[in-house]
Write a protein that holds these residues in place. Structure first.
Motif, PDB file in Angstrom:
ATOM      1  N   TYR A   1      -6.672  -3.799  -0.875  1.00  0.00           N
ATOM      2  CA  TYR A   1      -5.207  -3.737  -0.742  1.00  0.00           C
ATOM      3  C   TYR A   1      -4.576  -3.143  -2.002  1.00  0.00           C
ATOM      4  O   TYR A   1      -3.770  -2.208  -1.932  1.00  0.00           O
ATOM      5  N   LEU A   2      -4.991  -3.673  -3.155  1.00  0.00           N
ATOM      6  CA  LEU A   2      -4.405  -3.205  -4.420  1.00  0.00           C
ATOM      7  C   LEU A   2      -4.779  -1.748  -4.700  1.00  0.00           C
ATOM      8  O   LEU A   2      -3.950  -0.970  -5.170  1.00  0.00           O
TER       9      LEU A   2
ATOM     10  N   GLY B   1      -0.793 -10.826  -5.980  1.00  0.00           N
ATOM     11  CA  GLY B   1      -1.194  -9.431  -6.188  1.00  0.00           C
ATOM     12  C   GLY B   1      -0.027  -8.473  -5.995  1.00  0.00           C
ATOM     13  O   GLY B   1       0.174  -7.552  -6.798  1.00  0.00           O
ATOM     14  N   ALA B   2       0.747  -8.701  -4.947  1.00  0.00           N
ATOM     15  CA  ALA B   2       1.904  -7.829  -4.662  1.00  0.00           C
ATOM     16  C   ALA B   2       2.932  -7.911  -5.788  1.00  0.00           C
ATOM     17  O   ALA B   2       3.490  -6.893  -6.210  1.00  0.00           O
TER      18      ALA B   2
ATOM     19  N   ARG C   1       3.428   1.909   2.101  1.00  0.00           N
ATOM     20  CA  ARG C   1       1.968   1.716   2.016  1.00  0.00           C
ATOM     21  C   ARG C   1       1.638   0.232   2.082  1.00  0.00           C
ATOM     22  O   ARG C   1       0.718  -0.189   2.774  1.00  0.00           O
ATOM     23  N   GLU C   2       2.407  -0.542   1.326  1.00  0.00           N
ATOM     24  CA  GLU C   2       2.197  -1.984   1.257  1.00  0.00           C
ATOM     25  C   GLU C   2       2.373  -2.630   2.637  1.00  0.00           C
ATOM     26  O   GLU C   2       1.513  -3.390   3.102  1.00  0.00           O
ATOM     27  N   LEU C   3       3.472  -2.287   3.289  1.00  0.00           N
ATOM     28  CA  LEU C   3       3.764  -2.886   4.604  1.00  0.00           C
ATOM     29  C   LEU C   3       2.724  -2.481   5.635  1.00  0.00           C
ATOM     30  O   LEU C   3       2.240  -3.323   6.403  1.00  0.00           O
ATOM     31  N   LEU C   4       2.387  -1.202   5.648  1.00  0.00           N
ATOM     32  CA  LEU C   4       1.421  -0.718   6.648  1.00  0.00           C
ATOM     33  C   LEU C   4       0.046  -1.337   6.427  1.00  0.00           C
ATOM     34  O   LEU C   4      -0.646  -1.711   7.379  1.00  0.00           O
ATOM     35  N   TRP C   5      -0.331  -1.456   5.160  1.00  0.00           N
ATOM     36  CA  TRP C   5      -1.656  -2.023   4.876  1.00  0.00           C
ATOM     37  C   TRP C   5      -1.726  -3.485   5.322  1.00  0.00           C
ATOM     38  O   TRP C   5      -2.691  -3.906   5.954  1.00  0.00           O
TER      39      TRP C   5
ATOM     40  N   ARG D   1       9.767   2.092  10.814  1.00  0.00           N
ATOM     41  CA  ARG D   1      10.022   3.396  10.178  1.00  0.00           C
ATOM     42  C   ARG D   1       8.765   3.911   9.483  1.00  0.00           C
ATOM     43  O   ARG D   1       8.420   5.080   9.593  1.00  0.00           O
ATOM     44  N   ALA D   2       8.108   3.003   8.756  1.00  0.00           N
ATOM     45  CA  ALA D   2       6.894   3.400   8.029  1.00  0.00           C
ATOM     46  C   ALA D   2       5.813   3.836   9.010  1.00  0.00           C
ATOM     47  O   ALA D   2       5.087   4.810   8.752  1.00  0.00           O
TER      48      ALA D   2
END
Lengths: 175, 195
Positions: free
Chosen positions: B48-49, B91-92, B142-146, B175-176
């Protein structure tokens, strides 16, 4: 394309998650995927992200858990020591503040009242002057020389407080 | 805010040095339990990171820091699923702090490659068709999709991890998703033409 969720979204996600697409996909869902752009996009992204996750995870080389555990132990310990130190520091700062305030008040009070308490000392026949260095007594105990001595004594006491503070702060580091 | 407990010297000091007392003393994770949890969670957190930041070296650092911080706090909810979610949240937050932090060197002195997310992720991207798409997306997308598609988190869980409002996750994700899908489609068409 609308932001409203398609009722088949959960089914599509489960299908992708379980790896049933395309072979074990029900016919009605396959037909729906041909007509629904939202679900087609969702399936494409689910597959792309899951495949990417699988590949990325293979590249992960995390350190041994013991290393992380040890680092956390060190941090916990220093945090615990810090939590003990905090009240001590607060008390020391408070003490120094009170001390300074008392010294300033005394000097102010004495300067207004004109050092009358020294008469009482003389009456008690105490040889207070012998305690003071000769360079200071030259001007006399009741003169401005004593006003020079008072801040010196105060300063010395303050220095002692600061020294005690520094020394007591260093004690836990030795452990 | 966490309520500060009164400190008692006589009881705390010996325990500190005997490694008994700590802010995390009440948490159920012991060394062996942690090792198991770590083995199961570390690769997915690293992925993720690494994918959101685009920098595997940064992901290494942030992953370790996330676990250290995780061990130093008391978990709000019990259970491994909640623990993993909490770990992703740490992490986020660390990733966001890293982006907010001012760069130590002059911006003119730094090489151009450092500012693009493709700096060190060449190996991953060469194997994946998602790599070039991720580079063109914003970090939040990227964060949301992952979290939604790679980790399979629900909107509510994503809101807990990212700190965004639960109601806005659906729209942001929509939207993403649209952006990523069009980029992915464009890329697959471009790849097909090249062949």
């Amino acid at each position: 394309m609308s932001a409203n969720p398609c009722p088949h979204e959960n089914e599509i996600r489960q299908l992708a998650a379980s790896g049933q697409w395309p072979h074990a996909c029900p016919a009605d869902l396959t037909d729906h995927l041909r007509s629904c752009r939202t679900c087609a996009d969702l399936l494409m992204l689910e597959q792309a992200f899951r495949e990417d996750r699988r590949r990325t995870i293979q590249q992960a080389a995390p350190p041994a858990p013991g290393t992380i555990w040890w680092r956390a132990q060190l941090r916990r310990r220093s945090a615990a020591l810090e939590s003990i130190d905090k009240p001590i520091v607060r008390v020391q700062i408070f003490t120094i503040c009170v001390y300074l305030l008392a010294a300033v008040s005394l000097v102010a009070w004495q300067s207004v009242r004109g050092l009358r308490w020294l008469d009482l000392v003389k009456r008690l026949s105490l040889d207070f002057g012998s305690l003071i260095p000769s360079s200071v007594t030259r001007e006399g105990i009741t003169g401005s020389g004593f006003l020079v001595l008072l801040p010196i004594l105060g300063g010395l006491a303050l220095l002692c407080s600061v020294l005690i503070y520094v020394v007591s702060n260093r004690i836990p580091e030795k452990h | 805010m966490r309520k500060q407990q009164p400190v008692q010297w006589a009881s705390t000091l010996p325990k500190v040095f005997a490694e008994e007392a700590s802010p995390a003393a009440s948490q159920p994770l012991e060394c062996d339990a942690f090792a198991g949890f770590y083995q199961r969670s570390a690769p997915s957190l690293w992925a993720y990171l690494a994918r959101v930041s685009g920098d595997p070296a940064l992901a290494d650092d942030l992953m370790q820091e996330s676990f250290v911080r995780f061990l130093c706090v008391t978990m709000p909810e019990p259970g491994e699923v909640a623990a993993r979610r909490y770990l992703f949240r740490i992490g986020a937050n660390l990733l966001r702090d890293h982006w907010r932090r001012p760069q130590p060197a002059s911006i003119h002195a730094m090489p151009e490659e450092l500012f693009s997310i493709d700096g060190n992720s060449g190996q991953t991207d060469s194997q994946s068709m998602l790599g070039p798409v991720l580079k063109q997306l914003r970090p939040r997308d990227r964060e949301l999709l992952w979290l939604a598609h790679a980790e399979g988190y629900s909107h509510r869980e994503i809101a807990q991890i990212t700190g965004l409002a639960s109601a806005s996750i659906r729209l942001l994700l929509f939207r993403a998703r649209g952006k990523a899908a069009s980029l992915l489609r464009k890329q697959s068409k471009g790849g097909g033409n090249e062949r």
